[in-house]
Design an enzyme around this catalytic site. Structure first.
Site, PDB file in Angstrom:
ATOM      1  N   ASP A   1      -9.825  -5.357  -4.077  1.00  0.00           N
ATOM      2  CA  ASP A   1      -9.214  -4.362  -3.185  1.00  0.00           C
ATOM      3  C   ASP A   1     -10.183  -3.206  -2.971  1.00  0.00           C
ATOM      4  O   ASP A   1     -10.585  -2.530  -3.921  1.00  0.00           O
ATOM      5  CB  ASP A   1      -7.896  -3.862  -3.795  1.00  0.00           C
TER       6      ASP A   1
ATOM      7  N   HIS B   1      -7.382  -5.855   0.336  1.00  0.00           N
ATOM      8  CA  HIS B   1      -6.204  -5.054   0.684  1.00  0.00           C
ATOM      9  C   HIS B   1      -5.496  -5.570   1.942  1.00  0.00           C
ATOM     10  O   HIS B   1      -4.495  -5.005   2.353  1.00  0.00           O
ATOM     11  CB  HIS B   1      -6.664  -3.600   0.906  1.00  0.00           C
TER      12      HIS B   1
ATOM     13  N   SER C   1       0.839  -1.197   0.000  1.00  0.00           N
ATOM     14  CA  SER C   1       0.000   0.000   0.000  1.00  0.00           C
ATOM     15  C   SER C   1       0.879   1.254   0.000  1.00  0.00           C
ATOM     16  O   SER C   1       1.667   1.434  -0.935  1.00  0.00           O
ATOM     17  CB  SER C   1      -0.963  -0.060   1.188  1.00  0.00           C
TER      18      SER C   1
END
Lengths: 273, 273
Positions: free
Chosen positions: A219, A251, A145
């Site tokens: 996600d 995610h 991320s």
């Protein structure tokens, strides 16, 4: 350098260490996994940069990376994601301030006095690893991320340093995302935002080694990550590498742990393991 | 049964579910991992009972069990360690009350109205798994610390139910330990403490399947766990199984994750996988 903990893990050792950081002007904590092979001499090292809200601890406990690192003979470094301490500026939003350093060197008040995560990860922390049996001539980097953004931008911004770069659900195009614009404006003012944007760097210069990027099709933050921009830039540049969309994954660290073995194998090959 | 979350993980699915518990008289939350093989029909199931202070979440995120369960085709159940809620009795000590149910059915006030973890794990929760593709004729059980105590006592107390039992750093002899005496006195009063003591059960009846037990030589709680009592009882009974002391490992999840693959392989063999 103060050891906070040491736990045996897959025949090696998971350390947590604290030190005074010159560039961040505060105490910083990081995790270091040394595989069993480090007992016989220096081993290559993989950096793992974490995402928003994380400390050094999240990936260290939830990514499942040590099992693979022990098998391959690779050290792992887990830096924190921002400066820490009572006198460090912060923000009420989870995506600004502490836990959200974005791997840049802030130039603007009130951030500039501590938020130097680019220099911390790129320069200061590598210099401190000389105390351990890690081979700094064989480094690779990954992240998740915000940390995927950090890994990609640091790798492309440091030619020759990393043999390979990979990312899990990276923020690909922060200068065009709500995960990036606000933070870059606060930390960098009118500075060079493009130098910290993986998709723009890929279009501009690419990476002189293999690239692996995984993002889940489920996600929940895909609109903020903008994976399509990096996929396009990698293909347009003919960048050697793989850009994968993994069906059904989101995610979370359940996603990261599922593919961490793939990523460590990828880096091991680039590192000559 | 209310799903709280579902994350793709190693080709299967990590679920978290909440339901009203009849025996605990409160809402309870548990984790259920379904491996990819569950899409084709019922799979065997391994129970993982957690230790003091844990919820359903600790092992689910830190034990690294899903990687192996996905490979073997085994479901995993992660129950909570106590009843929960504002009207549930608690204690200031970390090892009493919430997070410290000790897998017994309390008979004494104020605990008896909710602390029924033995019945919850042994009877109520298995009955609820019928909604999922798990084969309740093929069960095995493991656990860590207080959960190792739970796994061993539940397995020996339920002949014929579990094909195999294993434990990580279990509380072996709670009726002679500060991790046990205080809690059994509070929860059970003058009731049958020996029925909840793995070393005494091993001496008295043993287990009708294989047993695997791992404890670290650097376990900081070894004096409370009393592993020597279980080792002695297993050997004296000629119990088929393995009792191992793992050099340098402590009580943490870095220890559990290191040997979880061994334990899942052990259970897979007993379950005919």
């Amino acid at each position: 350098m103060e050891p906070l903990s040491e736990n045996a893990c897959f025949g090696g050792s998971q350390l947590v260490l604290r030190h005074g950081s010159r560039v961040c002007a505060c105490d910083m904590t990081f995790g270091l996994y040394l595989p069993p092979q480090a007992q016989d001499g220096p081993v290559p090292v993989l950096w793992y940069l974490s995402g928003l809200t994380c400390t050094h601890e999240n990936a260290m406990t939830k990514a499942g990376a040590q099992a693979h690192a022990a098998h391959l003979g690779m050290a792992l470094v887990f830096p924190d994601t921002s400066p820490r301490g009572e006198d460090v500026a912060d923000d009420d939003a989870f995506d600004m301030g502490k836990g959200a350093g974005f791997y840049v060197d802030a130039t603007e008040a009130p951030w500039a006095s501590h938020y130097k995560m680019r220099s911390y990860v790129a320069d200061e922390l590598p210099g401190l690893l000389g105390d351990f049996p890690v081979d700094m001539d064989r480094q690779a980097i990954t992240g998740h991320s915000m940390g995927g953004h950090g890994a990609l931008t640091l790798a492309m911004g440091s030619p020759g340093r990393f043999a390979s770069v990979s990312a899990f659900s990276p923020i690909c195009n922060p200068s065009a995302s709500d995960w990036g614009r606000k933070q870059f404006a606060a930390y960098l003012g009118d500075g060079d935002h493009a130098a910290h944007d993986a998709s723009l760097l890929m279009a501009d210069r690419g990476f002189d080694g293999p690239v692996l990027c995984d993002t889940g099709t489920a996600d929940q933050f895909a609109d903020l990550l903008r994976p399509e921009t990096l996929a396009q830039a990698m293909a347009a540049r003919r960048q050697p590498g793989a850009f994968r969309m993994q069906k059904g994954y989101d995610h979370s660290y359940f996603f990261v742990q599922t593919f961490i073995g793939d990523h460590l194998d990828f880096h091991a090959e680039a590192l000559g393991l």
